[in-house]
Design a protein around this motif. Structure first.
Motif, PDB file in Angstrom:
ATOM      1  N   ASN A  69      38.773  54.253 -17.993  1.00 58.94           N
ATOM      2  CA  ASN A  69      39.627  55.098 -17.147  1.00 58.94           C
ATOM      3  C   ASN A  69      40.600  54.269 -16.320  1.00 58.94           C
ATOM      4  O   ASN A  69      41.709  54.714 -16.020  1.00 58.94           O
ATOM      5  N   VAL A  70      40.177  53.025 -15.994  1.00 63.31           N
ATOM      6  CA  VAL A  70      41.104  52.151 -15.280  1.00 63.31           C
ATOM      7  C   VAL A  70      42.263  51.773 -16.198  1.00 63.31           C
ATOM      8  O   VAL A  70      43.430  51.755 -15.782  1.00 63.31           O
ATOM      9  N   ILE A  72      43.388  53.571 -18.619  1.00 64.75           N
ATOM     10  CA  ILE A  72      44.243  54.762 -18.748  1.00 64.75           C
ATOM     11  C   ILE A  72      45.148  54.884 -17.533  1.00 64.75           C
ATOM     12  O   ILE A  72      46.373  55.041 -17.649  1.00 64.75           O
ATOM     13  N   GLY A  73      44.516  54.781 -16.363  1.00 56.17           N
ATOM     14  CA  GLY A  73      45.302  54.895 -15.142  1.00 56.17           C
ATOM     15  C   GLY A  73      46.355  53.806 -15.053  1.00 56.17           C
ATOM     16  O   GLY A  73      47.523  54.070 -14.754  1.00 56.17           O
ATOM     17  N   ALA A  74      45.942  52.596 -15.358  1.00 55.15           N
ATOM     18  CA  ALA A  74      46.878  51.479 -15.251  1.00 55.15           C
ATOM     19  C   ALA A  74      48.009  51.627 -16.255  1.00 55.15           C
ATOM     20  O   ALA A  74      49.181  51.365 -15.949  1.00 55.15           O
ATOM     21  N   GLY A  75      47.653  52.053 -17.479  1.00 52.41           N
ATOM     22  CA  GLY A  75      48.677  52.224 -18.510  1.00 52.41           C
ATOM     23  C   GLY A  75      49.702  53.257 -18.100  1.00 52.41           C
ATOM     24  O   GLY A  75      50.913  53.025 -18.176  1.00 52.41           O
ATOM     25  N   LEU A  76      49.203  54.376 -17.646  1.00 48.69           N
ATOM     26  CA  LEU A  76      50.126  55.436 -17.221  1.00 48.69           C
ATOM     27  C   LEU A  76      50.972  54.961 -16.050  1.00 48.69           C
ATOM     28  O   LEU A  76      52.174  55.207 -15.988  1.00 48.69           O
ATOM     29  N   LEU A  77      50.289  54.266 -15.131  1.00 51.26           N
ATOM     30  CA  LEU A  77      51.003  53.798 -13.955  1.00 51.26           C
ATOM     31  C   LEU A  77      52.110  52.828 -14.339  1.00 51.26           C
ATOM     32  O   LEU A  77      53.246  52.935 -13.864  1.00 51.26           O
ATOM     33  N   VAL A 119      52.081  51.894 -22.569  1.00 51.37           N
ATOM     34  CA  VAL A 119      51.590  52.681 -23.702  1.00 51.37           C
ATOM     35  C   VAL A 119      50.402  51.972 -24.353  1.00 51.37           C
ATOM     36  O   VAL A 119      49.370  52.578 -24.653  1.00 51.37           O
ATOM     37  N   LEU A 122      47.285  52.233 -22.249  1.00 52.61           N
ATOM     38  CA  LEU A 122      46.762  53.584 -22.235  1.00 52.61           C
ATOM     39  C   LEU A 122      46.071  53.909 -23.545  1.00 52.61           C
ATOM     40  O   LEU A 122      44.960  54.446 -23.567  1.00 52.61           O
ATOM     41  N   VAL A 126      42.341  55.081 -23.881  1.00 57.62           N
ATOM     42  CA  VAL A 126      41.990  56.385 -24.435  1.00 57.62           C
ATOM     43  C   VAL A 126      41.015  56.234 -25.591  1.00 57.62           C
ATOM     44  O   VAL A 126      39.958  56.877 -25.631  1.00 57.62           O
ATOM     45  N   THR A 127      41.358  55.381 -26.524  1.00 56.89           N
ATOM     46  CA  THR A 127      40.487  55.283 -27.705  1.00 56.89           C
ATOM     47  C   THR A 127      39.131  54.702 -27.327  1.00 56.89           C
ATOM     48  O   THR A 127      38.108  55.173 -27.825  1.00 56.89           O
ATOM     49  N   MET A 129      37.674  55.002 -24.487  1.00 56.79           N
ATOM     50  CA  MET A 129      36.957  56.047 -23.752  1.00 56.79           C
ATOM     51  C   MET A 129      36.324  57.035 -24.724  1.00 56.79           C
ATOM     52  O   MET A 129      35.156  57.416 -24.587  1.00 56.79           O
TER      53      MET A 129
ATOM     54  N   ILE C 726      51.848  60.177 -23.848  1.00 58.38           N
ATOM     55  CA  ILE C 726      50.668  59.403 -23.442  1.00 58.38           C
ATOM     56  C   ILE C 726      49.873  60.165 -22.386  1.00 58.38           C
ATOM     57  O   ILE C 726      48.664  60.016 -22.293  1.00 58.38           O
ATOM     58  N   LEU C 729      47.506  62.165 -24.293  1.00 60.25           N
ATOM     59  CA  LEU C 729      46.379  61.337 -24.738  1.00 60.25           C
ATOM     60  C   LEU C 729      45.384  61.125 -23.607  1.00 60.25           C
ATOM     61  O   LEU C 729      44.169  61.245 -23.804  1.00 60.25           O
ATOM     62  N   ALA C 733      41.517  62.349 -23.569  1.00 58.33           N
ATOM     63  CA  ALA C 733      40.391  61.434 -23.389  1.00 58.33           C
ATOM     64  C   ALA C 733      39.486  61.922 -22.256  1.00 58.33           C
ATOM     65  O   ALA C 733      38.256  61.910 -22.393  1.00 58.33           O
TER      66      ALA C 733
ATOM     67  N   ILE D  17      47.498  59.922 -11.572  1.00 60.39           N
ATOM     68  CA  ILE D  17      47.108  58.536 -11.822  1.00 60.39           C
ATOM     69  C   ILE D  17      46.179  58.049 -10.717  1.00 60.39           C
ATOM     70  O   ILE D  17      45.134  57.440 -10.984  1.00 60.39           O
ATOM     71  N   VAL D  20      42.831  59.360 -11.316  1.00 59.67           N
ATOM     72  CA  VAL D  20      42.144  58.696 -12.429  1.00 59.67           C
ATOM     73  C   VAL D  20      41.590  57.359 -11.957  1.00 59.67           C
ATOM     74  O   VAL D  20      40.462  56.976 -12.289  1.00 59.67           O
ATOM     75  N   LEU D  21      42.383  56.675 -11.169  1.00 63.39           N
ATOM     76  CA  LEU D  21      41.933  55.356 -10.725  1.00 63.39           C
ATOM     77  C   LEU D  21      40.786  55.474  -9.713  1.00 63.39           C
ATOM     78  O   LEU D  21      39.933  54.606  -9.636  1.00 63.39           O
TER      79      LEU D  21
END
Lengths: 140, 124, 762, 497
Positions: A69-70, A72-77, A119, A122, A126-127, A129, C726, C729, C733, D17, D20-21
């Motif tokens: 989840n970190v 994911i969060g970091a990727g999105l961020l 991307v 993330l 995702v995968t 997770m 994304i 995605l 998840a 975000i 999520v974090l």
């Protein structure tokens, strides 16, 4: 996953860094040749999948060094943040900003590259997770 | 080729729709998969087919020279594939959960939320 | 009497209607002088709705009745509901209702009038259902609301048409437009719609049935709404629109027919009832019919008669409803055959009831006498069918004389009875009836002033032109006087013979079995059955039905689009000689697709689906889309792994459908598939000129610094898409994580534990 | 300043975000959800102020000239919808604090909520057809998960139908998109508006429009495409139902209005006839479904459908007044219906059930709730001078002006049936005695604050929207004129004259 063959375990151990390097290569060349953050992230997660398949989920989690989840969060961020600098300059969100320096494989460094790295992170998050929770649920 | 592909796309749509109409939740997910391929191919074909000239500018040049494949449908499909993947992955896990909670894979057994329970049965 | 702080506060509420009454009374000189005051503000001007108010003679008369009787009703209710926990909210609702009624009669804008009109319906719903813990009250309230509501929406449409046809929504501006409005092709529609509103509100046949039902309401409500105010709103509307819609033969025919029928039917039904409030309700219906009837006659004389009757009726009927409430309150009885000899216990009430009854019976010197004289005069001088109309009027009035005896005299005369829980009415209860009955007498003694100061401006407004109304107690020996005598004598005879006539009358009354009340109930039940049936069919719960309908809708609409486009699909080029690998790939896709559907093994289905995916990826590679191909390969692998991981823990494919169902599904799926192919081919036949590709091909390298145009689109040109992608995605998840990790219910299909507080969650 | 347009998307994204974090810190997540929604509301108000005063506002993401990149464009219509998104996002986030379903928070309720708002805001502000698809998917997947989060039979069954039918919708949307690109070669809606008429293919353009009608119609819950809604809306906690009914189906309506005013106007005689029929049938089937229900949330869910029919009718009639009515209807319906759903949640807490046959006695036991319900219910039924009346009346007026008498009759009768089913709730839940003689359960002060606060705001809006209908209709009419004269919109996106 109880019967792990030694060969697979060893192979996965060696493959993991190799595949990660390859995934990063795919990520960076994406702007100019087929590739990109998405495919790169998928290759990286395949590496972790293989590793988890060979050594168990807990091991794979440990090798990831962080929580999905970190990632994911970091990727999105990172992806979102790559668009923010231009806002500060009074230009629309996601306006590309480029450095003058030229790097091998990557080419010029610019905000779209950070977007692609986002991307990548993330997709990896995702995968992993999905895979980890599937595997853990199966083991439970 | 164009017509042939269009026909195959139509076939994929038909097969996907047919699977969506099955009573088994497992078949439904296969149907979603087929439908996804059908839609992506349709977008691809609607953007017209171009063989052998990917939209990658050769090294050292500054622009694509005609003929080249339209990059827009490709980008759209790429986005759609990834979105489709996320949705399908969620759907397949939802199906698993459905089976665990309901104890059946027959959609005709899943009619409780559409109908009112008799008084005295708070439906949750 | 229980008294509390709350009650004390409630008592002071009477100051509101009193204040309004005083203010209205102060307007009289201006109105009598023919200079009606008006107040105008902007509101929703775009829709033609402005806050336009005007107090002309007609509106003023009604407004004064509303606020004056309102004040008495507030006092009365303080006595009637003393100590009731919801007294205050009751009074507030009464005052809201009063406010709405004042709005109706003072509004000078069609839609503003409608808004207040609807408010009276809603507040009366709350008032009729005041005893809300009884199902009968709730049903009666609903019935009144639905009937008047239905009329209300009709009226809304009618008023809108009227405003559109007349070019203005200001009522006073429409008065001069009568000719052009009545020439409009929409006039019949307008007329029917507006009359529907008026007739439902004023309980005209065949919508009269809600009014007796509404007797479930407590007595103050009946005394206020169902005698003097709300039911008169329809009459007000007709009077108000007489100079706009009136005069037309259709208007006259409708009013005469409906009013006459209501007049007779109401009186006829009133004499056979035993429940005091029902007798009063039916006699009210009868008078409402009389008012419509008179407005249907439409001559100045008839309008004068209608307004005088309206005033007289408001006074005596308000009295009688209050008296009925007192009787019920003091004795616990409402049936007339159980009430008698009460004049000794409650002499003041008996006095008021007696005066009201005499006014109702039309005896001098009460106002009711004057109004009946004018009534007969108007029918006798009607431009057509004078004799028939007079006969109707006389017949109904004879019946009403008997009703007056039943409702107002019977309980007070005869042998004295003892009642178990009898308690004498307090001053709050007696004040109202005494004042109203006294007013009926006083106005009867002041006919000249009444005619000149009140009826003249009101009648002028209703006629749309200046008119001087003269009223007198004594006109000399006229045919009207003879008819009055006949009426009273006939009524007395009927009253005397009524006990013997009852069985016969009961047999004549078929209304209980086939009347509009039954129609209403059957209609409601039928609507509910229809609703339940259609919902069961449409919302069947079967997903395959849902998806089938959606697919057929899509195919139908798109197919229709293609068909009306002319189906001219140009012959397509086949694109030259096919390459063998392309054909092969298409074949693989087709065969694997069919296999995924046809197989009975889950694994085979997943494998076939994967094969389709890989073949599609190769097709992408062949047709210049390497990025797509790569992604498709990677995703397809992931999907296959995921499917295998999940699916092998689910049951195998079961054959659940019958062959017939399968055939049907093939037809549905095929129709949709073929339609989509059709649209696709139609579009492919038109050459595509991409507006985007050339610019992107030009600028990808120089402006965005990337040679892989697809990737540049994804991370730059259309980066927002990718940001959304994304996000999808990430959400997927999270969802997968949640679905997999959240604790499963103990057993499949287990019932929910009832202690769950939210009801939706563990 | 056009960069403002990014904020309604970015603020909830950043909130998500952050949630999520801070995966396990549910308290912090609650605050983030509220703050994110508040930020969205503030940014939307700032945008609306500019747009209403100065006309449509557009910005090109990445600074790429339109139509080559993705444009965000906000006209009066979408500005108002953005404000409603922020408002409802905030009110529901507060209301949720008073609900008791904290187990959902561990599984990502808060980030999902913010993602959902992001998707909705994106859908309202994008000027690109494919980008609209992406936002639809963001919204959908978030709603899928929010719906399924309960994990028990009703939620799972409801989610299953919701997901399958909406995936069909997505497939049809994407099909329509591919075909549109195949015909016009562009995706930017303003550019499409210019390009489609030049192709001289009105029939094909209409065909595409009808495909979009089905794709968006499923999301908007039109007849005969609405099945997923009554199957699922009553299964999640009330706060989720509120946000779904307030925003998700409205996005469908928004999309229909957008494409049928901007893109598919080549054969109005065909499209408007179809839309009118669909609108009428949607109203009727929805309300007939509602009158038979006894479960409050089911009853209200069917009314969502019925009311969507009215909104569509405004589009079908296609006059300045009717389109203004559609916008007005959207806004007031969001307030009214959300208030009613919120009432149902409090009813359940205070009387013990959602089922009208099982409850009663709230008129005495919960006078404030009674008053709030009554106002909202009367507004839904179109009783003046509450907001619902103005929305319906403008439609009736537009229908009569255009001579569409049949549909006006339908609309008015449906209003009566709506009134009927609202009085049913009133009579059963409030007037009737509780069948088991139970007294109304009193709420804790904290729960009462969270539950009643948003409810009072919404009902106040219902009243204000009614009383101040005059100036508000002027804004709605401005929006309608922009929709009917898309040159302003096109110029804002593509520049030039």
């Amino acid at each position: 996953m109880r019967t792990r063959s030694l060969i697979l375990t060893t192979a996965a151990r060696g493959l993991l860094p190799l595949m990660i390097v390859f995934s990063v290569f795919l990520l960076f060349r994406g702007h100019n040749e087929p590739g990109g953050g998405f495919v790169g992230g998928l290759v990286a997660s395949a590496a972790f999948a293989l590793y988890g398949f060979a050594n168990g989920v807990n091991q794979a989690r440990a090798r990831l060094h962080t929580q999905p989840n970190v990632l994911i969060g970091a990727g999105l961020l990172l992806a979102a943040a790559s668009g923010l600098p231009s806002l500060l300059l009074g230009q629309p969100f996601m306006t590309g900003l480029w450095s003058a320096a030229q790097l091998p494989v990557v080419g010029k460094i610019g905000t779209p590259l950070f977007f692609d790295i986002g991307v990548y992170l993330l997709v990896l998050g995702v995968t992993t997770m999905i895979m980890f929770s599937l595997a853990e649920e199966a083991g439970a | 080729m164009t017509v042939l592909l269009a026909v195959v796309i139509g076939l994929l749509y038909t097969l996907g729709f047919y699977m969506l109409l099955r009573r088994s939740i497992v078949k439904l997910i296969i149907g979603l998969g087929l439908l996804g391929h059908a839609v992506n191919l349709l977008v691809f074909l609607a953007g017209r087919l171009t063989a052998g000239v990917p939209p990658v500018v050769p090294l050292g040049e500054s622009a694509l020279s005609a003929p080249y494949a339209d990059p827009i449908p490709q980008a759209l499909i790429l986005t759609a594939i990834v979105i489709g993947f996320g949705v399908q992955a969620f759907a397949v896990v939802l199906i698993k959960r459905t089976y665990e909670v309901l104890g059946t894979d027959d959609l005709n057994q899943m009619v409780s939320t559409d109908r009112e329970p008799p008084p005295g049965e708070d439906e949750e | 009497m229980v008294s509390s702080r709350k009650d004390n506060l409630s008592r002071w509420l009477v100051l509101i209607p009193l204040g309004v009454t005083a203010w209205l009374a102060g307007l009289l000189p201006a109105i009598s002088a023919g200079a009606p005051p008006a107040w105008r503000w902007e509101w929703v001007s775009l829709l033609g709705i402005r806050l336009d108010f005007m107090a002309d003679g007609l509106g003023w008369l009604f407004a004064l009745l509303i606020s004056g009787i309102g004040a008495l009703v507030v006092v009365y209710a303080n006595g009637y509901l003393a100590g009731h926990p919801q007294l205050r909210s009751f009074l507030v609702t009464i005052l809201l209702f009063m406010f709405a009624m004042l709005g109706v009669v003072l509004a000078d804008n069609l839609l503003l009038l409608f808004i207040f009109w609807e408010l009276t319906s809603v507040t009366s719903y709350l008032l009729i259902g005041f005893k809300h813990e009884y199902e009968a009250s709730r049903k009666a309230a609903l019935q009144a609301l639905l009937v008047t509501g239905l009329g209300g929406v009709a009226m809304l449409a009618g008023l809108t048409l009227l405003g559109l046809a007349g070019g203005s929504f200001q009522i006073s501006a429409l008065v001069g437009q009568a000719a052009s409005i009545q020439a409009s092709p929409l006039y019949p529609a307008m007329l029917v719609l507006v009359l529907l509103g008026a007739f439902t509100k004023s309980a005209q046949f065949p919508f009269h049935f809600w009014l007796p039902g509404a007797m479930e309401a407590p007595a103050p409500v009946s005394a206020y709404l169902h005698s003097a105010t709300m039911v008169k709103a329809g009459i007000y509307l007709l009077a108000r629109f007489t100079p706009i819609l009136g005069g037309h033969p259709a208007w006259q025919a409708a009013l005469l027919a409906v009013g006459g029928a209501t007049l007779l039917l109401g009186a006829f039904l009133a004499i056979q009832k035993l429940d005091l409030k029902r007798i009063l309700a039916y006699s009210t219906i009868s008078i409402l019919g009389a008012l419509v009837f008179l407005l249907g006659v439409g001559t100045p004389l008839a309008v004068k008669g209608a307004l005088t009757l309206l005033l007289a009726h408001s006074l005596y009927k308000g009295t009688l409803f209050m008296v009925a409430g007192i009787l019920e309150h003091s004795t616990g009885e409402r049936e007339i055959d159980k009430l008698s000899g009460l004049r000794r216990q409650m002499p003041l009430v008996a006095l008021a009831a007696g005066a009201a009854a005499l006014s109702m019976a039309g005896l001098p010197p009460l106002l009711g006498f004057i109004s009946k004289e004018v009534f007969y005069e108007a029918t006798r001088h009607s431009p057509g069918w004078a004799n028939a109309l007079t006969a109707v009027a006389v017949t109904a009035n004879i019946l009403l004389v008997a009703v007056a005896g039943l409702a107002a005299l019977a309980p007070f005369f005869g042998a004295r009875k003892e009642f178990k829980d009898y308690h004498a009415p307090g001053w709050q209860l007696t004040l109202g009836p005494l004042m109203l009955a006294g007013l009926g007498l006083a106005l009867g003694l002041l006919p000249g002033w009444l005619g000149a100061a009140v009826i003249t401006p009101a009648a002028s407004a209703a006629l749309g032109s200046a008119y001087t109304a003269k009223l007198a107690l004594w006109h000399g020996l006229t045919p009207e006087l003879a008819l009055s005598g006949l009426t009273v004598a006939g009524g007395a005879l009927l009253y005397w013979g009524l006990p013997r006539l009852r069985p016969t009358l009961a047999r004549l009354d078929v209304g209980e079995r086939i009347g509009p009340q039954r129609v209403y109930e059957a209609g409601l039940a039928g609507m509910l059955r229809l609703a339940a049936g259609q919902t069961r069919v449409i919302q069947s719960g079967y997903l395959e039905n849902y998806i089938s309908i959606i697919l057929l809708t899509a195919a139908g609409l798109a197919g229709y689009g293609l068909w009306q486009n002319g189906l001219h699909i140009q012959p397509l080029e086949w694109g030259g000689l096919e390459m063998i690998e392309e054909i092969l790939l298409l074949a693989i896709i087709a065969v694997a697709g069919v296999a995924a559907v046809a197989t009975r093994s889950r694994l085979m289905a997943v494998a076939s689906l994967g094969a389709v995916g890989f073949a599609v990826a190769m097709l992408y590679a062949l047709f210049s889309a390497p990025d797509l191909a790569m992604t498709q390969f990677a995703i397809e692998t992931l999907v296959v792994i995921l499917f295998v991981l999940v699916l092998y823990r689910l049951p195998g494919f079961a054959s659940l459908s019958s062959p017939r169902a399968r055939l049907r599904d093939w037809l549905v799926a095929g129709t949709a598939g073929v339609t989509i192919t059709g649209v696709l081919l139609a579009i492919l036949a038109i050459p595509l000129e991409s507006r985007l590709a050339p610019w992107l091909a030009e600028n990808s390298v120089p402006l965005a610094g990337g040679r892989n145009v697809v990737n540049v689109i994804l991370v730059d040109f259309r980066g927002i898409d990718t940001l959304g992608e994304i996000t999808v995605l990430a959400v997927a998840a999270i969802g997968i994580f949640a679905l997999l990790q959240m604790p499963a219910p103990r057993k499949p299909e287990i019932q929910e534990a009832p202690e769950d507080p939210e009801g939706s969650d563990a | 300043m056009a960069n403002l347009l990014f904020l309604p998307i970015l603020i909830p994204l950043l909130a998500a975000i952050a949630s999520v974090l801070l995966w396990q810190r549910t308290r912090a997540q609650r605050a983030i959800s509220v703050a994110g929604a508040a930020g969205l509301l503030i940014s939307a108000l700032a945008i609306a102020e500019r747009v209403i005063l100065h006309g449509p506002l557009a910005v090109q993401s990445g600074n790429w000239p339109a139509p080559f990149g993705i444009s965000l464009v906000v006209d009066t219509f979408s500005a108002v919808m953005l404000c409603m998104t922020g408002l409802m996002g905030l009110l529901v986030a507060v209301y949720r604090l008073g609900e008791e379903h904290h187990s959902r928070e561990v599984f990502g309720y808060h980030p999902l909520y913010s993602f959902l708002l992001m998707g909705v805001a994106g859908a309202f502000s994008t000027g690109d057809l494919f980008n609209l698809y992406v936002w639809f998917e963001v919204m959908l997947i978030s709603s899928f998960v929010l719906l399924a989060l309960g994990g028990k039979r009703p939620q799972i069954e409801g989610a299953f139908k919701y997901v399958s039918i909406n995936l069909v919708s997505s497939a049809l949307f994407l099909t329509g998109l591919g075909l549109t690109y195949g015909l016009a070669g562009t995706l930017n809606m303003a550019d499409l508006a210019l390009t489609l008429p030049t192709l001289n293919q009105p029939g094909l353009v209409t065909t595409l429009g009808l495909l979009f009608l089905v794709a968006f119609g499923i999301k908007a819950a039109l007849f005969p495409l609405f099945f997923w809604l009554p199957a699922s809306y009553h299964t999640p906690p009330v706060s989720v139902t509120v946000i779904f009914s307030a925003l998700l189906s409205k996005v469908g309506v928004y999309a229909l209005v957008r494409v049928f005013t901007l893109l598919f106007t080549s054969q109005p005689e065909v499209t408007q006839a179809i839309l009118t029929w669909v609108a009428g049938l949607t109203m009727v089937t929805g309300v007939l479904g509602a009158v038979t229900q006894h479960e409050m949330r089911r009853l209200l869910s069917f009314h969502v459908i019925s009311q969507i029919g009215y909104m569509l009718l405004g589009l079908a009639l296609f006059t300045p007044l009717s389109l203004a009515a559609t916008l007005y209807f959207l806004v007031q319906h969001i307030c009214t219906k959300s208030a009613l759903f919120m009432v149902s949640g409090v009813v359940r807490r205070q009387a013990g059930s959602f089922d009208l046959r099982e409850i009663g006695g709230l008129y005495r036991g919960a006078p404030l709730l009674s008053g709030l319900f009554l106002l909202a219910a009367l507004s839904l039924a179109g009783i003046p001078p509450l907001s619902g009346f103005w929305a319906k009346y403008a439609l009736v007026r537009a229908g009569l002006e255009g001579g569409n008498y049949g549909i006006v009759i339908v609309a008015l009768l449906v209003g009566i049936l709506t009134l009927y089913s609202m009085t049913k709730i009133w009579a059963e839940a409030f007037w009737k005695k509780h069948p088991k003689g139970k007294e109304a359960t009193q709420l804790t002060p904290a729960a009462a604050r969270s539950l009643f606060g948003p409810l009072v705001v919404l009902v106040a809006l219902v009243v204000v929207l009614g009383l101040a209908a005059g100036p508000l209709y002027e804004v709605a009419t401005q929006a309608a004129n922009e929709l009917l004269n898309p040159q302003l919109y096109i110029r804002a996106v593509l520049g030039g004259s």
